[in-house]
Design a protein around this motif. Structure first.
Motif, PDB file in Angstrom:
ATOM      1  N   THR A 273       0.468  -1.207   0.145  1.00 39.89           N
ATOM      2  CA  THR A 273       0.208   0.179  -0.090  1.00 39.89           C
ATOM      3  C   THR A 273       0.949   1.047  -0.124  1.00 39.89           C
ATOM      4  OG1 THR A 273       0.289  -0.096   2.752  1.00 39.89           O
ATOM      5  CG2 THR A 273      -1.500  -1.151   0.959  1.00 39.89           C
ATOM      6  N   VAL A 274      -0.195   2.530  -0.163  1.00 36.55           N
ATOM      7  CA  VAL A 274       1.111   3.911   0.011  1.00 36.55           C
ATOM      8  C   VAL A 274       1.092   4.047   1.030  1.00 36.55           C
ATOM      9  CG1 VAL A 274       0.945   6.067  -1.099  1.00 36.55           C
ATOM     10  CG2 VAL A 274       0.218   4.379  -2.239  1.00 36.55           C
ATOM     11  N   ILE A 275       2.581   4.557   1.581  1.00 39.18           N
ATOM     12  CA  ILE A 275       3.072   5.269   2.566  1.00 39.18           C
ATOM     13  C   ILE A 275       3.461   5.726   2.553  1.00 39.18           C
ATOM     14  CG2 ILE A 275       5.099   4.190   4.882  1.00 39.18           C
ATOM     15  CD1 ILE A 275       3.164   2.660   4.222  1.00 39.18           C
ATOM     16  N   ASP A 276       3.362   7.119   2.989  1.00 38.34           N
ATOM     17  CA  ASP A 276       3.561   8.432   3.496  1.00 38.34           C
ATOM     18  C   ASP A 276       5.074   8.271   3.492  1.00 38.34           C
ATOM     19  OD1 ASP A 276       4.167  10.831   3.890  1.00 38.34           O
ATOM     20  OD2 ASP A 276       2.750  11.231   5.031  1.00 38.34           O
ATOM     21  N   LYS A 277       6.550   8.855   2.333  1.00 40.98           N
ATOM     22  CA  LYS A 277       7.663   9.339   3.376  1.00 40.98           C
ATOM     23  C   LYS A 277       8.360  10.405   3.294  1.00 40.98           C
ATOM     24  CE  LYS A 277       8.412   7.649  -1.122  1.00 40.98           C
ATOM     25  NZ  LYS A 277       9.199   7.145  -2.387  1.00 40.98           N
ATOM     26  N   HIS A 278       7.724  11.350   3.781  1.00 36.09           N
ATOM     27  CA  HIS A 278       8.034  12.492   3.846  1.00 36.09           C
ATOM     28  C   HIS A 278       8.924  12.769   4.841  1.00 36.09           C
ATOM     29  CE1 HIS A 278       3.693  13.753   2.169  1.00 36.09           C
ATOM     30  NE2 HIS A 278       4.640  15.014   2.080  1.00 36.09           N
ATOM     31  N   ARG A 279       8.890  12.104   5.615  1.00 34.51           N
ATOM     32  CA  ARG A 279       9.502  12.303   7.209  1.00 34.51           C
ATOM     33  C   ARG A 279      10.959  11.372   6.863  1.00 34.51           C
ATOM     34  NH1 ARG A 279       7.458   6.580  11.060  1.00 34.51           N
ATOM     35  NH2 ARG A 279       6.600   6.034   9.297  1.00 34.51           N
ATOM     36  N   PHE A 280      11.329  10.653   5.532  1.00 28.82           N
ATOM     37  CA  PHE A 280      12.193  10.055   5.587  1.00 28.82           C
ATOM     38  C   PHE A 280      13.261  11.339   4.232  1.00 28.82           C
ATOM     39  CE2 PHE A 280      10.215   5.739   5.741  1.00 28.82           C
ATOM     40  CZ  PHE A 280      10.479   6.350   6.909  1.00 28.82           C
ATOM     41  N   ALA A 281      13.184  12.323   3.940  1.00 26.92           N
ATOM     42  CA  ALA A 281      13.599  13.377   3.164  1.00 26.92           C
ATOM     43  C   ALA A 281      15.244  13.090   3.103  1.00 26.92           C
ATOM     44  CB  ALA A 281      12.999  14.654   3.120  1.00 26.92           C
ATOM     45  N   GLY A 282      16.158  13.113   2.364  1.00 29.52           N
ATOM     46  CA  GLY A 282      17.954  13.098   2.945  1.00 29.52           C
ATOM     47  C   GLY A 282      18.573  11.818   3.373  1.00 29.52           C
ATOM     48  N   LYS A 283      17.491  10.978   3.097  1.00 28.96           N
ATOM     49  CA  LYS A 283      18.088   9.498   3.690  1.00 28.96           C
ATOM     50  C   LYS A 283      17.966   8.388   2.828  1.00 28.96           C
ATOM     51  CE  LYS A 283      18.357   8.820   7.493  1.00 28.96           C
ATOM     52  NZ  LYS A 283      19.530   9.306   8.054  1.00 28.96           N
ATOM     53  N   ARG A 284      18.858   7.618   2.951  1.00 31.08           N
ATOM     54  CA  ARG A 284      19.211   6.260   1.620  1.00 31.08           C
ATOM     55  C   ARG A 284      18.048   6.021   1.256  1.00 31.08           C
ATOM     56  NH1 ARG A 284      24.367   6.681  -0.796  1.00 31.08           N
ATOM     57  NH2 ARG A 284      25.978   7.811   0.471  1.00 31.08           N
ATOM     58  N   LEU A 285      17.774   5.386   0.128  1.00 28.04           N
ATOM     59  CA  LEU A 285      15.960   4.842   0.657  1.00 28.04           C
ATOM     60  C   LEU A 285      15.779   4.021  -0.917  1.00 28.04           C
ATOM     61  CD1 LEU A 285      12.561   6.353   1.533  1.00 28.04           C
ATOM     62  CD2 LEU A 285      12.930   4.953  -0.182  1.00 28.04           C
ATOM     63  N   VAL A 286      15.453   2.965  -0.214  1.00 34.67           N
ATOM     64  CA  VAL A 286      15.176   1.519  -1.428  1.00 34.67           C
ATOM     65  C   VAL A 286      13.407   1.510  -1.217  1.00 34.67           C
ATOM     66  CG1 VAL A 286      15.382   0.046  -0.393  1.00 34.67           C
ATOM     67  CG2 VAL A 286      15.174  -0.653  -2.589  1.00 34.67           C
ATOM     68  N   ALA A 287      12.426   1.578  -2.121  1.00 34.45           N
ATOM     69  CA  ALA A 287      10.889   0.984  -2.017  1.00 34.45           C
ATOM     70  C   ALA A 287      10.523  -0.018  -3.053  1.00 34.45           C
ATOM     71  CB  ALA A 287       9.751   2.121  -2.457  1.00 34.45           C
ATOM     72  N   THR A 288      10.343  -1.044  -1.941  1.00 35.17           N
ATOM     73  CA  THR A 288       9.479  -2.176  -3.258  1.00 35.17           C
ATOM     74  C   THR A 288       8.312  -3.111  -1.933  1.00 35.17           C
ATOM     75  OG1 THR A 288      10.260  -3.884  -3.277  1.00 35.17           O
ATOM     76  CG2 THR A 288      10.820  -3.986  -1.159  1.00 35.17           C
ATOM     77  N   GLY A 289       8.283  -4.178  -2.430  1.00 29.47           N
ATOM     78  CA  GLY A 289       6.630  -4.269  -2.609  1.00 29.47           C
ATOM     79  C   GLY A 289       6.653  -5.198  -1.201  1.00 29.47           C
ATOM     80  N   VAL A 290       6.052  -6.000  -0.719  1.00 32.36           N
ATOM     81  CA  VAL A 290       6.287  -7.130   0.873  1.00 32.36           C
ATOM     82  C   VAL A 290       6.731  -8.488   0.215  1.00 32.36           C
ATOM     83  CG1 VAL A 290       5.082  -8.643   2.494  1.00 32.36           C
ATOM     84  CG2 VAL A 290       4.344  -6.306   2.164  1.00 32.36           C
ATOM     85  N   ASP A 291       6.419  -9.304  -1.348  1.00 29.09           N
ATOM     86  CA  ASP A 291       7.336  -9.375  -1.190  1.00 29.09           C
ATOM     87  C   ASP A 291       9.111  -9.768  -1.173  1.00 29.09           C
ATOM     88  OD1 ASP A 291       5.242 -10.765  -2.037  1.00 29.09           O
ATOM     89  OD2 ASP A 291       4.846 -10.905  -3.782  1.00 29.09           O
TER      90      ASP A 291
ATOM     91  N   TRP B  88      17.169   9.716  -0.820  1.00 35.70           N
ATOM     92  CA  TRP B  88      15.457  10.283  -1.085  1.00 35.70           C
ATOM     93  C   TRP B  88      14.964  12.043  -1.109  1.00 35.70           C
ATOM     94  CZ3 TRP B  88      10.920  11.450   0.784  1.00 35.70           C
ATOM     95  CH2 TRP B  88      10.095  11.876   0.014  1.00 35.70           C
ATOM     96  N   HIS B  89      14.875  12.308  -2.093  1.00 37.24           N
ATOM     97  CA  HIS B  89      14.326  14.205  -1.650  1.00 37.24           C
ATOM     98  C   HIS B  89      12.531  14.299  -2.256  1.00 37.24           C
ATOM     99  CE1 HIS B  89      17.969  15.650  -0.128  1.00 37.24           C
ATOM    100  NE2 HIS B  89      18.771  14.834  -0.856  1.00 37.24           N
ATOM    101  N   GLU B  90      11.636  14.594  -1.729  1.00 32.47           N
ATOM    102  CA  GLU B  90      10.276  15.195  -2.082  1.00 32.47           C
ATOM    103  C   GLU B  90      10.305  16.483  -3.105  1.00 32.47           C
ATOM    104  OE1 GLU B  90       7.745  15.298   0.663  1.00 32.47           O
ATOM    105  OE2 GLU B  90       8.716  16.925   2.239  1.00 32.47           O
ATOM    106  N   ASP B  91       9.510  16.523  -4.168  1.00 29.50           N
ATOM    107  CA  ASP B  91       9.579  17.133  -5.224  1.00 29.50           C
ATOM    108  C   ASP B  91       8.545  18.182  -4.557  1.00 29.50           C
ATOM    109  OD1 ASP B  91       7.971  18.689  -8.016  1.00 29.50           O
ATOM    110  OD2 ASP B  91      10.009  18.910  -8.061  1.00 29.50           O
ATOM    111  N   ALA B  92       8.594  19.633  -4.642  1.00 25.91           N
ATOM    112  CA  ALA B  92       8.234  20.557  -4.505  1.00 25.91           C
ATOM    113  C   ALA B  92       6.235  20.248  -4.424  1.00 25.91           C
ATOM    114  CB  ALA B  92       7.938  22.263  -4.692  1.00 25.91           C
ATOM    115  N   HIS B  93       5.865  19.869  -5.353  1.00 22.30           N
ATOM    116  CA  HIS B  93       4.787  19.585  -5.607  1.00 22.30           C
ATOM    117  C   HIS B  93       4.392  18.565  -5.543  1.00 22.30           C
ATOM    118  CE1 HIS B  93       4.655  24.055  -6.301  1.00 22.30           C
ATOM    119  NE2 HIS B  93       4.958  23.527  -7.717  1.00 22.30           N
TER     120      HIS B  93
END
Length: 645
Positions: free
Chosen positions: A48-66, A85-90
């Motif tokens: 499901t979709v996870i809010d990642k705002h709090r992880f801005a500036g951290k090394r991050l990999v996103a994938t499924g549960v499997d 990982w950095h979020e865009d302004a919009h």
């Protein structure tokens, strides 16, 4: 399972890991600001979709549960080498390289839609369960028989309870629509998704008595999500940015999607729903059986995924149209997967791991309450055995529910609704359920057993290859007969005694000597026992940690043999002053066997000093598991010795 596998991989790699889980009971193990600040990398493993705002500036990999279940070590390594990982302004997803959680693209639209749908479904489930159980309780206690079924008098306390359940149901589609939109456009999509979902359920806006149902909610959720996402990407002045997501996006999105639904989409969708209702109402005999088979197979296929929810919500939608039969089919099939995996793990506990057996017990409980997701752990671990069995058993139960005219008057499933009185034709319900569970459990056992035999054959073949290579070694030629005794036949299953009760050390040695005779390696049990006890008289073979390794050479031994007994608690006294003994290995070799048994004795003694090896012996549920554990140790030692030479 994902969290457990990631933790195990972190322990193996020597990493410190903290996990935060998002499940049906909410978020557990929530990360603190300090946790995130200290983290060297972040893994987001979710369907499901996870809010990642709090992880801005951290090394991050996103994938499924499997992926977290299958390759946790790889994910951890990727997280440490991924870019920050950095979020865009919009757009919170603008520079996410993962199609699982990233912005929609030509290659990732399908994956994003699936995750958005699952985001809506997961948030909708509590409303479905709450409403269903409140209705079930009110019907079972306050309901009175009428020609149309159970009815609750309007002046009754239980009528108020039923109204609470109906209110929970009225929120189901708006919540589904809102969180689908949020899964696509993040938080700015939530409000317009909920409002347009409410439009979908308000049929009076577009001339429908029943509304567009859950299909309309899915449509409004998807449209609201993509419209909101498009507006988010419009460049605006920095002074307008603060009001953009809280005023402009919700209002514009609601107007665009709401009007489009009322003027262009709502009426056709409601007509289609009406046609389905009319079609279902006219089904009889074989048509009803076929419909039940299709609904049952869809319910059991992905256990909470889109196929399951489509069939479940379809059945629920038919209740409002006055046809509770499809919901009866769904309510029967929905309990089949979790109950069946629980039964399968109880029937053949030795064939499954401890984690699988534990999940089987939990699945039995969840199955009673109609939570089909209880079967997911075993299905994820053994997809090619469990999923086909689920589909076939679900189809059987759904078809029989149709044949027996089972009806469920609430949008919930499992035996709980039958016990609470929400199901008509209860006897038929339980017959259909029992048949589906029996078929599924039997197929799981058959398919897992076939897979297990194949794995054992592969292991045996590999062991034979290793033995042939060892026999080719010049140093092994002198004692090839002893090498033969160190292969997978050294510890025959019939020479293994599990949770045996002995009065004394002598009784244990005599029982193991008798086992050696049964497997055809010893001609006289009394003679072997006497030789082993003579050795005990010289010095105790207890080696501590509740372990003893009696051994002997004897003319009664025709071929080297290893026998094993796991003694029932509290164990036996092996020698004065020693702790109770529970693990006993008897090594017996011919008189002319040289020093091979001493090498075996040394190997076993070193292995038995390890907690992991002893734990595996205690945890083994069958003689075959014990044989596999011991064979694994001996094979590893032989391989290491061959490489060293």
């Amino acid at each position: 399972m994902a969290a457990e596998n990631l933790q195990a991989a972190a322990d193996k790699l020597g990493y410190e890991l903290k996990t935060e889980t998002h499940g049906s009971i909410g978020v557990e193990g929530t990360f603190t600001d300090d946790d995130i600040a200290r983290a060297a990398g972040v893994v987001v493993a979710a369907d499901t979709v996870i809010d990642k705002h709090r992880f801005a500036g951290k090394r991050l990999v996103a994938t499924g549960v499997d992926a977290a279940i299958d390759t946790p070590d790889t994910l951890l390594e990727q997280a440490l080498s991924s870019p920050e990982w950095h979020e865009d302004a919009h757009s919170a997803h603008a520079d996410d390289d993962s199609p699982a959680l990233g912005a929609p693209s030509a290659s990732g639209v399908g994956s994003n839609l699936y995750k958005a749908l699952m985001n809506g479904v997961s948030h909708m489930i509590p409303f479905v369960v709450t409403g269903g159980l409140l209705l079930a309780v009110s019907l079972s206690i306050g309901g009175q028989p009428t020609p149309e079924g159970l009815a609750i008098p309007e002046d009754s306390f239980w009528f108020t309870i039923s109204q609470l359940g109906q209110l929970a149901f009225s929120l189901m589609v708006p919540v589904l629509s809102g969180y689908i939109a949020m899964g696509i456009a993040d938080r700015p999509g939530l409000a317009p998704g909920v409002m347009t979902g409410l439009i979908a359920t308000t049929g009076s806006l577009y001339g429908s008595e029943a509304g567009a149902g859950f299909i309309g909610g899915i449509v409004t959720g998807i449209l609201s999500g993509y419209v909101a996402l498009a507006i988010k990407k419009i460049p605006v002045h920095k002074y307008i940015q603060p009001i953009w997501p809280i005023i402009v996006i919700p209002i514009v999105t609601t107007l665009v999607v709401g009007l489009a639904f009322v003027l262009l989409i709502g009426a056709p969708l409601s007509s289609l729903f009406g046609l389905l209702t009319h079609w279902l109402s006219g089904m009889e005999g074989a048509s009803t059986i076929a419909l039940g088979a299709v609904i049952g197979a869809m319910i059991a296929f992905d256990m909470g995924g889109p196929f399951n929810k489509t069939a479940f919500l379809f059945g629920g939608g038919m209740i409002a149209a006055g046809n509770a039969g499809p919901m009866g089919m769904a309510a029967t099939a929905i309990a089949v997967p979790p109950l069946a995996v629980g039964v399968a793990t109880l029937v053949r506990r030795g064939w499954f791991t401890k984690a699988e057996n534990d999940s089987g017990i939990a699945a039995l409980f969840m199955g009673f309450f109609g939570i089909t997701e209880g079967a997911i752990p075993l299905a994820a671990a053994r997809p090619f055995q469990v999923i086909p069995a689920n589909v076939i058993g679900g189809a059987v139960s759904g078809a029989l529910a149709g044949l027996f005219m089972v009806e469920d008057n609430v949008m919930h499933g499992g035996p709980i609704v039958a016990v609470l009185g929400a199901v008509d034709h209860v006897g038929g319900y339980f017959l259909a359920l029992a048949a589906g569970v029996a078929v599924t459990a039997l197929l799981i056992v058959v398919l897992v057993g076939a897979s297990r035999r194949k794995d054992l054959a592969t292991t045996a073949a590999a062991a034979g290859t290793k033995k042939a290579a060892a026999d080719a070694d010049a140093d092994a030629a002198a004692d090839s007969s002893a090498h033969a005794g160190a292969d997978s036949q050294l510890l025959p299953e019939d020479a293994i005694l599990l949770d045996a009760e002995f009065e004394s050390r002598d009784a244990a040695i005599e029982a193991l000597s008798a086992a050696a005779v049964r497997v055809g390696r010893v001609s006289n049990a009394r003679e072997l026992a006497s030789a082993a006890l003579d050795r005990e008289a010289q010095h105790s073979t207890g080696v501590g940690h509740g372990v003893a390794i009696p051994h002997a050479r004897s003319a009664a031994v025709t071929a080297p043999v290893l026998c094993f007994a796991r003694v029932a608690e509290p164990g036996i006294e092996w020698a004065a002053g020693e702790d109770p003994t529970r693990l006993v290995f008897l090594i017996a070799v011919p008189e002319d066997a040289g020093k091979k048994h001493l090498k075996l004795l040394s190997t076993l003694a070193r292995s038995l000093m390890k907690d992991t090896f002893r734990s595996e012996l205690y945890a083994a549920r069958t003689r075959a598991e014990v044989s596999d554990v011991v064979r694994g140790v001996l094979t590893t030692k032989k391989k290491a010795a061959a490489q060293a030479s």
